[in-house]
Write an enzyme that holds these catalytic residues in place. Structure first.
Site, PDB file in Angstrom:
ATOM      1  N   TRP A  20     -21.416 -19.638 -37.032  1.00 14.64           N
ATOM      2  CA  TRP A  20     -20.177 -18.917 -36.833  1.00 14.64           C
ATOM      3  C   TRP A  20     -19.648 -19.378 -35.526  1.00 14.64           C
ATOM      4  O   TRP A  20     -18.160 -19.939 -35.364  1.00 14.64           O
ATOM      5  CB  TRP A  20     -20.348 -17.382 -36.626  1.00 14.64           C
ATOM      6  CG  TRP A  20     -19.150 -16.402 -36.581  1.00 14.64           C
ATOM      7  CD1 TRP A  20     -18.151 -16.098 -37.593  1.00 14.64           C
ATOM      8  CD2 TRP A  20     -18.773 -15.747 -35.188  1.00 14.64           C
ATOM      9  NE1 TRP A  20     -17.280 -15.213 -37.014  1.00 14.64           N
ATOM     10  CE2 TRP A  20     -17.574 -15.223 -35.601  1.00 14.64           C
ATOM     11  CE3 TRP A  20     -19.069 -15.882 -33.924  1.00 14.64           C
ATOM     12  CZ2 TRP A  20     -16.878 -14.157 -34.848  1.00 14.64           C
ATOM     13  CZ3 TRP A  20     -18.380 -15.151 -33.084  1.00 14.64           C
ATOM     14  CH2 TRP A  20     -17.427 -14.159 -33.683  1.00 14.64           C
ATOM     15  N   LYS A 112     -16.146  -3.886 -22.070  1.00 13.29           N
ATOM     16  CA  LYS A 112     -17.368  -3.531 -22.746  1.00 13.29           C
ATOM     17  C   LYS A 112     -17.013  -2.530 -23.813  1.00 13.29           C
ATOM     18  O   LYS A 112     -16.289  -1.447 -23.841  1.00 13.29           O
ATOM     19  CB  LYS A 112     -18.135  -2.667 -21.712  1.00 13.29           C
ATOM     20  CG  LYS A 112     -18.673  -3.586 -20.610  1.00 13.29           C
ATOM     21  CD  LYS A 112     -20.092  -4.106 -20.645  1.00 13.29           C
ATOM     22  CE  LYS A 112     -20.173  -5.287 -19.942  1.00 13.29           C
ATOM     23  NZ  LYS A 112     -21.390  -5.725 -20.332  1.00 13.29           N
ATOM     24  N   ILE A 433     -20.005 -15.787  -2.736  1.00 13.97           N
ATOM     25  CA  ILE A 433     -20.820 -14.750  -3.446  1.00 13.97           C
ATOM     26  C   ILE A 433     -22.118 -15.236  -4.120  1.00 13.97           C
ATOM     27  O   ILE A 433     -22.997 -14.686  -4.316  1.00 13.97           O
ATOM     28  CB  ILE A 433     -20.077 -13.972  -4.737  1.00 13.97           C
ATOM     29  CG1 ILE A 433     -18.593 -13.552  -4.255  1.00 13.97           C
ATOM     30  CG2 ILE A 433     -20.815 -13.190  -5.386  1.00 13.97           C
ATOM     31  CD1 ILE A 433     -18.933 -12.482  -3.131  1.00 13.97           C
ATOM     32  N   GLY A 434     -22.043 -16.649  -3.862  1.00 11.19           N
ATOM     33  CA  GLY A 434     -23.551 -17.296  -4.112  1.00 11.19           C
ATOM     34  C   GLY A 434     -23.475 -18.644  -4.731  1.00 11.19           C
ATOM     35  O   GLY A 434     -24.081 -19.643  -4.154  1.00 11.19           O
ATOM     36  N   SER A 435     -22.778 -18.514  -5.974  1.00  9.16           N
ATOM     37  CA  SER A 435     -23.087 -19.905  -6.778  1.00  9.16           C
ATOM     38  C   SER A 435     -21.751 -20.929  -6.396  1.00  9.16           C
ATOM     39  O   SER A 435     -20.513 -20.318  -6.290  1.00  9.16           O
ATOM     40  CB  SER A 435     -22.819 -19.655  -8.465  1.00  9.16           C
ATOM     41  OG  SER A 435     -21.707 -18.797  -8.569  1.00  9.16           O
ATOM     42  N   ARG A 517     -18.683 -16.263 -27.887  1.00 12.24           N
ATOM     43  CA  ARG A 517     -19.819 -16.501 -26.607  1.00 12.24           C
ATOM     44  C   ARG A 517     -20.959 -15.746 -27.054  1.00 12.24           C
ATOM     45  O   ARG A 517     -20.980 -14.456 -27.333  1.00 12.24           O
ATOM     46  CB  ARG A 517     -19.065 -16.034 -25.226  1.00 12.24           C
ATOM     47  CG  ARG A 517     -20.165 -15.666 -24.380  1.00 12.24           C
ATOM     48  CD  ARG A 517     -20.190 -16.648 -23.108  1.00 12.24           C
ATOM     49  NE  ARG A 517     -21.429 -16.344 -22.376  1.00 12.24           N
ATOM     50  CZ  ARG A 517     -21.450 -16.888 -21.000  1.00 12.24           C
ATOM     51  NH1 ARG A 517     -20.489 -17.725 -20.640  1.00 12.24           N
ATOM     52  NH2 ARG A 517     -22.599 -16.465 -20.256  1.00 12.24           N
ATOM     53  N   HIS A 643     -23.478  -7.314  -4.193  1.00  9.92           N
ATOM     54  CA  HIS A 643     -22.372  -7.737  -4.950  1.00  9.92           C
ATOM     55  C   HIS A 643     -22.360  -6.926  -6.020  1.00  9.92           C
ATOM     56  O   HIS A 643     -23.143  -6.980  -7.064  1.00  9.92           O
ATOM     57  CB  HIS A 643     -22.302  -9.148  -4.998  1.00  9.92           C
ATOM     58  CG  HIS A 643     -21.091  -9.649  -5.940  1.00  9.92           C
ATOM     59  ND1 HIS A 643     -19.716  -9.492  -5.694  1.00  9.92           N
ATOM     60  CD2 HIS A 643     -21.339 -10.161  -7.263  1.00  9.92           C
ATOM     61  CE1 HIS A 643     -19.239 -10.158  -6.610  1.00  9.92           C
ATOM     62  NE2 HIS A 643     -20.035 -10.449  -7.745  1.00  9.92           N
ATOM     63  N   GLU A 667     -15.431  -7.455  -6.468  1.00 14.52           N
ATOM     64  CA  GLU A 667     -14.307  -7.998  -6.993  1.00 14.52           C
ATOM     65  C   GLU A 667     -12.983  -7.060  -6.911  1.00 14.52           C
ATOM     66  O   GLU A 667     -13.317  -5.996  -6.922  1.00 14.52           O
ATOM     67  CB  GLU A 667     -14.500  -8.153  -8.539  1.00 14.52           C
ATOM     68  CG  GLU A 667     -13.224  -8.676  -9.441  1.00 14.52           C
ATOM     69  CD  GLU A 667     -13.488  -8.770 -10.692  1.00 14.52           C
ATOM     70  OE1 GLU A 667     -14.520  -9.150 -11.373  1.00 14.52           O
ATOM     71  OE2 GLU A 667     -12.537  -8.293 -11.603  1.00 14.52           O
ATOM     72  N   HIS A 696     -11.460 -16.267 -11.574  1.00 11.57           N
ATOM     73  CA  HIS A 696     -11.432 -16.576 -13.292  1.00 11.57           C
ATOM     74  C   HIS A 696     -10.546 -17.585 -13.733  1.00 11.57           C
ATOM     75  O   HIS A 696     -10.447 -17.749 -14.836  1.00 11.57           O
ATOM     76  CB  HIS A 696     -11.069 -15.211 -13.836  1.00 11.57           C
ATOM     77  CG  HIS A 696     -12.197 -14.370 -13.848  1.00 11.57           C
ATOM     78  ND1 HIS A 696     -12.377 -13.244 -12.815  1.00 11.57           N
ATOM     79  CD2 HIS A 696     -13.691 -14.039 -14.249  1.00 11.57           C
ATOM     80  CE1 HIS A 696     -13.418 -12.611 -12.648  1.00 11.57           C
ATOM     81  NE2 HIS A 696     -14.146 -13.089 -13.648  1.00 11.57           N
TER      82      HIS A 696
HETATM   83  N1  GLN Z   1     -24.607 -14.567  -7.249  1.00 13.94           N
HETATM   84  C1  GLN Z   1     -24.057 -14.734  -8.389  1.00 13.94           C
HETATM   85  C2  GLN Z   1     -23.059 -15.731  -8.477  1.00 13.94           C
HETATM   86  O1  GLN Z   1     -22.603 -16.133  -7.517  1.00 13.94           O
HETATM   87  C3  GLN Z   1     -23.179 -13.396  -8.769  1.00 13.94           C
HETATM   88  C4  GLN Z   1     -22.792 -13.530 -10.082  1.00 13.94           C
HETATM   89  C5  GLN Z   1     -22.079 -12.065 -10.818  1.00 13.94           C
HETATM   90  O2  GLN Z   1     -21.797 -11.293  -9.970  1.00 13.94           O
HETATM   91  N2  GLN Z   1     -21.929 -12.103 -11.975  1.00 13.94           N
HETATM   92  O3  GLN Z   1     -22.852 -16.437  -9.323  1.00 13.94           O
HETATM   93 ZN    ZN Z   2     -19.555 -11.043  -9.473  1.00 16.72          ZN
END
Ligand code: GLN
Ligand code: ZN
Length: 761
Positions: A20, A112, A433-435, A517, A643, A667, A696
Site C-alpha cells: 500500500w 493523534k 535539541i540533539g539530532s 508512513r 525535551h 516546541e 518542520h
Molecule cells: N533528541 C531528539 C532529536 O533531536 C529528540 C527528538 C524528539 O523530540 N522527537 O532528534
Molecule cells: Zn521534539
C-alpha cells in the site's frame, strides 16, 4: 440459544509487504499512473477483505480501507474541503492536497487518533462550506467486495458525534446546527446502503466513551433521527478504547447492536453490563481480544470469560471481535520474520487474531474440548514466553526503591546557583535539541554497516568524522551547549531498545503511523535491564573535541514505553520503572565520564495520557516518577534537561514541574503565544527553552523573527533561566538550512542579551 458470530472492526491497510505504501509513494512520485494506482489500491483492499474471510471471520468490514486516512475520507465525503484547496478541480488531487499540502496550501493538521500512535487529519469546518454527499464510499466498497469476492460485508463509517468532536473550526454553540446540517447526509448515505440490501453497518463512535450526559443525549438524538428515516438497516454502534461512562443511556440508543471494548476498559464495561443488564433484542458486539497489542491471546481464559458472560446475560446474538480496529497491529506474521522461535510463537498480529476469534467461536459453540489442542499450545507458548524474558536475580524490583531514588538531593534554586558556577554559561544560553541532519550519506553509511559491507571500525570512523564536522560547525555558529548529533541513531527508541535487555525487533512488523508512513514498534518481551553503556563513547568523543559543554542525549523511559508494544504480565508503571532504572545507570555512566549536562527526552509523555481525565493523575504520577528515577542520582552540578515536542502543555505543566528537570526545552514556535499567555498566569520557574523556530519546514527564519519570540517570552519567563533553542531535533533538515537557521538563532540570542544588558545599565 445465543447466536455466535465472529466480527472484525477494521484491518490494517498497509499490506503484508507494505504494498500500500509503495503504491501510494510511487503514485505521488509519478512512477505509476492513476489507473495503475487505482487498480493496485483495489487489489489491496480486496486482499484485506479476503484475508479476514479466509480466517473465517463471519462479518468482515469494508470502507475502513482508505487511500490515506479514514477521517479524511469522511470529511471529503461530506464536502468539507477548506477554501485553500477549492481551486483544485480533480477530487483525488484535492484529497492528497489536503493530506500532504501543496506549494501554496498547508495540509490539514495531523493529530493523534485518541490515545494511539495513529495520526488522523483534523477535519476543518469553515463558514462558507456547503455540505453534500460527494460520494458514497461505504456503498462503493460494499459493491466491490460483492462483485469481486461474492460476499456480503459490513460497511464501516465514522459516526457524526465522533467526527464533529475530532474536527475544528467551530464554536461549541454551533454544534447543534452542524448536526442538523450533516444528519440528512448521513441519512442519505445510509438510505442508499439500505436500498442496496446491506444488512449491517458499523458506525464508529469511539468519542462516546468520554461523552458527558448532555453529549450522549445529543448523540442519541442523531441516532433517533437516523432511525426514523432508515428503519430497516441494522446499525451497530461501535465504541472502543475505553469503557462507556454513560452506559445506561448508550444501551438505550435506537440501534440494533452495541459494540463495547472489554479489553481497554479496566473491567468497567463488564461491571456495568452485569449490574445494568443488556437489551435482549440487541446484538452485543464484544471486543474481547486486544486489538492494540501483539501477543497471543490466552484462549482458555478468554473462552471461560465469554462463556460465562453469554450464560449470564442471555442475549440472542453475540459477536466476538477485537477490542478495536486491527489497524494498530501489523498485518500478519511474515514468513521470513527472523525472531527467536519462542518469541515468534508468542505473537499474534491481525491475521492471527482473526484465527483466534474463530477458535473462540468454536469453543463457545462446541465446548472447550473442541479447541483443547489449541488451548494447550497457546498455554505452552505463553508459558515459555513468561520465562523467556525474565532476567537474573540482578533484576531490580520496585520494593528496593525508596523516596531517595526519586529525589534530587538539593532543591532546584540551590542547584541552579551551583550549576551556574560550574558550567559558566552566558545568559540566554543557546543549544539544539540533539539530532543534526541525517543526510543520505549518513543513512547509506548505516545501511552498509548493517549489511556488513562496512566493518564496525569503518562505521565508527564515519560517525566520528560526522561528529568532528558538526562540533566544528556548532563552534563556528557560536552555540553555547553543543551536541554530538545522534548520527549513530536511526530512531530514538530503537537505538536504546537494541542495547537494553528485554527488547526485540521485528523485520516486518510494520504499523501505519500516518499516511504512508509506517513504524515498527519494538517488542518489550522481558525484563528490561542495562547491559553496558549505550551513549558514552560518542558523547565523550564529541566532548573531547571542544572546550564547550557537550550535552548527553537519552530517550526517556515513558517515551520508550509508549512507542513500544509492551508485555502484558506487568503493569505499564512497572515496565516504565524497569526502563528508568536501566537509564539511570546510563545517566550515571555519562556523569562519571565527565558529561555535565544530560538531556532525557520525553516527547511521548503527553500522548500516553489516558482518555478519561479521572485516570490522568495516576498515569502522570508514575510517569514523572519514572523520569525522576532515571535522573535523580546525579550530583547537584550535573544539569538535567528534558525535551518535549508538542505545543499544548497546559494540561501537564504540573507534571513537567514534578519532573524536577533543571531545564526543559519545548516546541513552541507554532503555538502563537498561547502558551506564553498561559505562563503569565501560571509562572514556570525552572529552566525553560521555548522553541524559537519551526523545524518542520526548510524555511530559514530571520533573526528578527526569533528575537520577537525571545522578547515575548522574556516578558513572562525569568531571564536568568531562559534558554534559546529550535523546536525539536534537526534530523529531517538539510545541512545548509540548519546552519543558516542556527546562525540566525545565535544572532537573535545575542541581540536579546545586548538589550537585556542595556535595560540593566
Ligand atoms: N533528541 C531528539 C532529536 O533531536 C529528540 C527528538 C524528539 O523530540 N522527537 O532528534
Ligand atoms: Zn521534539
Amino acid at each position: 440459544m445465543t447466536v455466535v458470530k465472529t466480527s472484525s472492526l477494521g484491518f490494517p491497510r498497509i499490506g503484508l509487504n507494505r504494498e500500500w505504501k509503495k503504491s501510494l509513494e510511487s503514485y505521488w512520485k509519478e512512477k505509476i499512473d492513476r489507473e495503475t494506482f487505482l487498480q493496485e489500491m483495489d487489489k489491496q483492499f480486496l486482499e484485506a477483505v479476503k484475508t479476514q474471510l479466509d480466517q473465517q471471520i463471519d462479518i468482515v468490514p469494508v470502507s475502513d480501507f482508505t487511500y490515506y486516512d479514514h477521517v479524511l475520507d469522511t470529511a471529503v465525503m461530506f464536502n468539507l474541503i477548506p477554501e485553500r484547496f477549492k481551486h483544485i478541480q480533480d477530487p483525488l488531487d484535492t484529497y492528497f492536497a489536503m493530506a500532504r499540502g501543496t506549494r501554496n496550501a498547508v495540509p490539514c493538521e495531523m493529530t493523534k487518533w485518541f490515545n494511539t500512535n495513529y495520526h488522523y487529519l483534523v477535519p476543518e469546518f469553515e463558514k462558507s462550506m456547503e455540505f453534500r454527499l460527494t460520494k458514497n464510499k461505504p456503498l462503493e466498497a460494499y459493491r466491490k467486495a460483492k462483485a469481486f469476492l461474492g460476499v456480503e460485508t459490513k460497511p464501516v463509517i465514522l459516526g457524526l458525534y465522533t467526527f464533529v468532536t475530532l474536527a475544528k473550526g467551530y464554536e461549541k454553540q454551533e454544534v447543534a446546527s452542524i448536526y442538523q446540517q450533516l444528519i440528512p447526509l448521513y441519512i442519505q448515505l445510509l438510505q442508499e446502503l439500505e436500498l442496496e440490501g446491506v444488512r449491517w453497518v458499523q458506525i464508529d463512535e469511539p468519542a462516546l466513551v468520554t461523552a458527558s450526559r448532555e453529549e450522549i443525549a445529543a448523540a442519541k438524538e442523531i441516532y433517533q433521527a437516523i432511525k426514523d428515516e432508515v428503519p430497516t438497516l441494522n446499525v451497530l454502534l461501535q465504541t472502543y478504547f475505553d469503557s462507556v461512562d454513560e452506559y445506561e443511556e448508550l444501551i438505550s440508543f435506537p440501534v440494533e447492536g452495541i459494540g463495547l471494548d472489554f479489553v481497554h476498559d479496566q473491567g468497567k464495561n463488564l461491571e456495568q453490563l452485569k449490574s445494568l443488564g443488556f437489551p435482549k433484542n440487541k446484538v452485543l458486539a464484544a471486543g474481547i481480544l486486544d486489538g492494540r497489542n501483539i501477543w497471543k491471546t490466552n484462549l482458555e481464559e478468554r473462552l471461560d470469560w465469554i462463556t460465562e458472560l453469554v450464560s449470564e446475560i442471555r442475549v440472542s446474538e453475540i459477536w466476538i471481535q477485537p477490542s478495536n480496529s486491527l489497524l494498530h497491529v501489523p498485518v500478519a506474521i511474515h514468513p521470513d520474520e527472523q525472531l527467536a522461535k519462542d518469541l515468534l510463537n508468542g505473537l499474534a498480529f491481525a491475521k492471527e487474531k482473526c484465527v483466534e476469534l474463530h477458535l473462540l467461536k468454536e469453543g463457545l459453540l462446541s465446548g472447550k474440548a473442541a479447541i483443547g489442542e489449541q488451548i494447550n499450545n497457546v498455554n505452552r507458548h505463553l508459558d515459555i514466553l513468561k520465562h523467556f524474558g525474565t532476567a537474573t536475580d540482578q533484576t531490580f524490583t520496585e520494593e528496593q526503591l525508596t523516596e531517595k531514588d526519586f529525589t534530587r538531593e538539593t532543591a532546584y534554586e540551590k542547584r541552579l546557583t551551583l550549576q551556574n558556577e560550574s558550567l559558566g554559561l552566558p545568559l540566554l544560553p543557546t543549544t539544539t535539541i540533539g539530532s543534526f541532519p541525517q543526510t543520505a550519506e549518513v543513512r547509506s553509511a548505516r545501511q552498509k554497516w548493517r549489511k556488513q559491507e562496512w566493518s564496525d571500525g569503518e562505521y565508527e570512523a564515519f560517525i566520528k568524522a560526522e561528529m568532528n564536522k558538526w562540533i566544528d560547525i556548532q563552534e563556528d555558529i557560536g552555540l553555547d551547549v553543543l551536541v554530538h548529533g545522534e548520527f549513530e541513531r536511526t530512531d530514538m527508541v530503537e537505538y536504546f531498545g537494541e542495547k537494553l535487555a528485554g527488547f526485540a525487533f521485528t523485520k516486518f512488523g510494520w504499523v501505519q503511523s500516518y499516511g504512508s508512513r509506517c513504524v515498527r514498534p519494538p517488542l518489550i518481551y522481558g525484563d528490561v535491564e542495562f547491559k553496558e553503556p549505550m551513549t558514552v563513547k560518542e558523547t565523550v568523543y564529541a566532548q573531547s573535541l571542544t572546550s564547550k559543554k557537550v550535552k548527553g542525549m537519552l530517550t526517556g523511559p515513558v517515551t520508550i514505553l509508549n512507542w513500544s508494544f509492551a508485555r502484558c504480565d506487568l503493569s505499564r508503571k512497572e515496565i516504565a520503572f524497569q526502563i528508568a532504572y536501566a537509564l539511570k545507570k546510563e545517566v550515571e555512566a555519562l556523569e562519571k565520564a565527565g558529561i555535565q549536562i544530560i538531556q532525557v527526552d520525553e516527547p511521548a509523555l503527553r500522548e500516553g495520557l489516558p482518555l478519561k481525565e479521572r485516570d490522568w493523575n495516576d498515569y502522570l504520577t508514575w510517569a514523572a516518577q519514572a523520569f525522576r528515577l532515571s535522573t535523580s542520582s546525579v550530583q547537584d552540578t550535573t544539569q538535567i534537561h528534558t525535551h518535549m515536542c508538542y505545543s499544548h502543555f497546559e494540561d501537564i505543566v504540573d507534571t513537567i514541574e514534578e519532573l524536577d528537570a533543571d531545564v526543559i526545552t519545548i516546541e513552541h514556535s507554532r503555538s502563537h503565544g498561547e502558551f506564553l499567555e498561559y505562563l503569565e498566569h501560571r509562572p514556570y520557574l525552572k529552566g525553560l527553552g521555548l522553541g524559537v523556530y519551526d523545524i518542520h519546514s526548510p524555511r530559514v527564519p530571520p533573526a528578527s523573527e526569533m528575537l520577537t519570540i525571545i522578547c515575548d517570552a522574556l516578558k513572562v519567563c525569568p531571564k536568568d533561566r531562559f534558554w534559546v533553542n529550535p523546536d525539536c531535533g534537526l534530523k529531517t533538515r538539510q545541512p545548509e538550512e540548519t546552519i543558516a537557521a542556527l546562525k540566525n538563532m545565535v544572532e537573535a540570542a545575542k541581540q536579546a542579551r545586548d538589550s537585556l544588558a542595556q535595560t540593566v545599565s
